[in-house]
Write a protein that holds these residues in place. Sequence first.
Motif, mmCIF file in Angstrom:
data_model
loop_
_atom_site.group_PDB
_atom_site.id
_atom_site.type_symbol
_atom_site.label_atom_id
_atom_site.label_comp_id
_atom_site.label_asym_id
_atom_site.label_seq_id
_atom_site.Cartn_x
_atom_site.Cartn_y
_atom_site.Cartn_z
ATOM 1 N N ARG A 1 0.856 -1.196 0.000
ATOM 2 C CA ARG A 1 0.000 0.000 0.000
ATOM 3 C C ARG A 1 0.883 1.234 0.000
ATOM 4 N N ILE A 2 0.478 2.192 -0.825
ATOM 5 C CA ILE A 2 1.225 3.447 -0.911
ATOM 6 C C ILE A 2 0.304 4.554 -0.421
ATOM 7 N N SER A 3 0.793 5.314 0.556
ATOM 8 C CA SER A 3 0.016 6.406 1.144
ATOM 9 C C SER A 3 -0.226 7.509 0.112
ATOM 10 N N PRO A 4 -1.426 8.144 0.125
ATOM 11 C CA PRO A 4 -1.711 9.224 -0.835
ATOM 12 C C PRO A 4 -0.706 10.383 -0.747
ATOM 13 N N GLU A 5 -0.125 10.608 0.441
ATOM 14 C CA GLU A 5 0.860 11.684 0.593
ATOM 15 C C GLU A 5 2.141 11.417 -0.197
ATOM 16 N N ALA A 6 2.396 10.139 -0.500
ATOM 17 C CA ALA A 6 3.640 9.782 -1.178
ATOM 18 C C ALA A 6 3.515 9.838 -2.691
ATOM 19 N N LEU A 7 2.311 10.035 -3.214
ATOM 20 C CA LEU A 7 2.098 9.959 -4.667
ATOM 21 C C LEU A 7 2.959 10.942 -5.457
ATOM 22 N N ASP A 8 3.139 12.169 -4.939
ATOM 23 C CA ASP A 8 3.950 13.160 -5.657
ATOM 24 C C ASP A 8 5.441 12.807 -5.626
ATOM 25 N N ARG A 9 5.878 12.025 -4.636
ATOM 26 C CA ARG A 9 7.309 11.668 -4.511
ATOM 27 C C ARG A 9 7.668 10.414 -5.289
ATOM 28 N N LEU A 10 6.667 9.736 -5.854
ATOM 29 C CA LEU A 10 6.939 8.481 -6.559
ATOM 30 C C LEU A 10 7.762 8.710 -7.837
ATOM 31 N N GLU A 11 7.682 9.896 -8.410
ATOM 32 C CA GLU A 11 8.434 10.207 -9.637
ATOM 33 C C GLU A 11 9.944 10.096 -9.393
ATOM 34 N N GLU A 12 10.376 10.459 -8.170
ATOM 35 C CA GLU A 12 11.807 10.475 -7.850
ATOM 36 C C GLU A 12 12.384 9.078 -7.598
#
Length: 149
Positions: free
Chosen positions: A20-31
């Motif tokens: 599970r990936i927290s919604p807060e982490a979605l913007d950091r997934l690109e990195e």
Amino acid sequence: MVDVKRLAAEVLGVGESRVRISPEALDRLEEVTTKADVRALIKEGLIYAEYAKGVSRGRWRELHEKRRKGRRRGVGSRRGSKYARLDPKEAWVNKVRALRRYLNSLKRRGLIDAKTWRELYLQVKGGRFDSVSSLRAYLISNNLIKQQR
């Protein structure tokens, strides 16, 4: 973009469906490009593994509680032959112990003498009686004992 979920599954040692990936982490997934990046997100608590779902024991427990009370014992619920359900030797041992217990109680209460007790004991050993009630019936019919309540 690297498949983050796949990397996280490898790092956590679980299947992808449990990651599970927290919604807060979605913007950091690109990195994220390496397992080290994934480990950092796991440490922050933004990626985590869901608990494995176990099998509930509730239905089993309910069934066995009913069986313990003597329900669901009918012909349709039986699996296995008569002898698979109760070993013949075990049945014999149970029966003989019950008969001997009954004989000993009669002797202790003075309802039969030692000689009669010995004869009946040997008959029990020889398999003459099917049950305590059949022994009781034999005693009454042969006037070896007064009829009991």
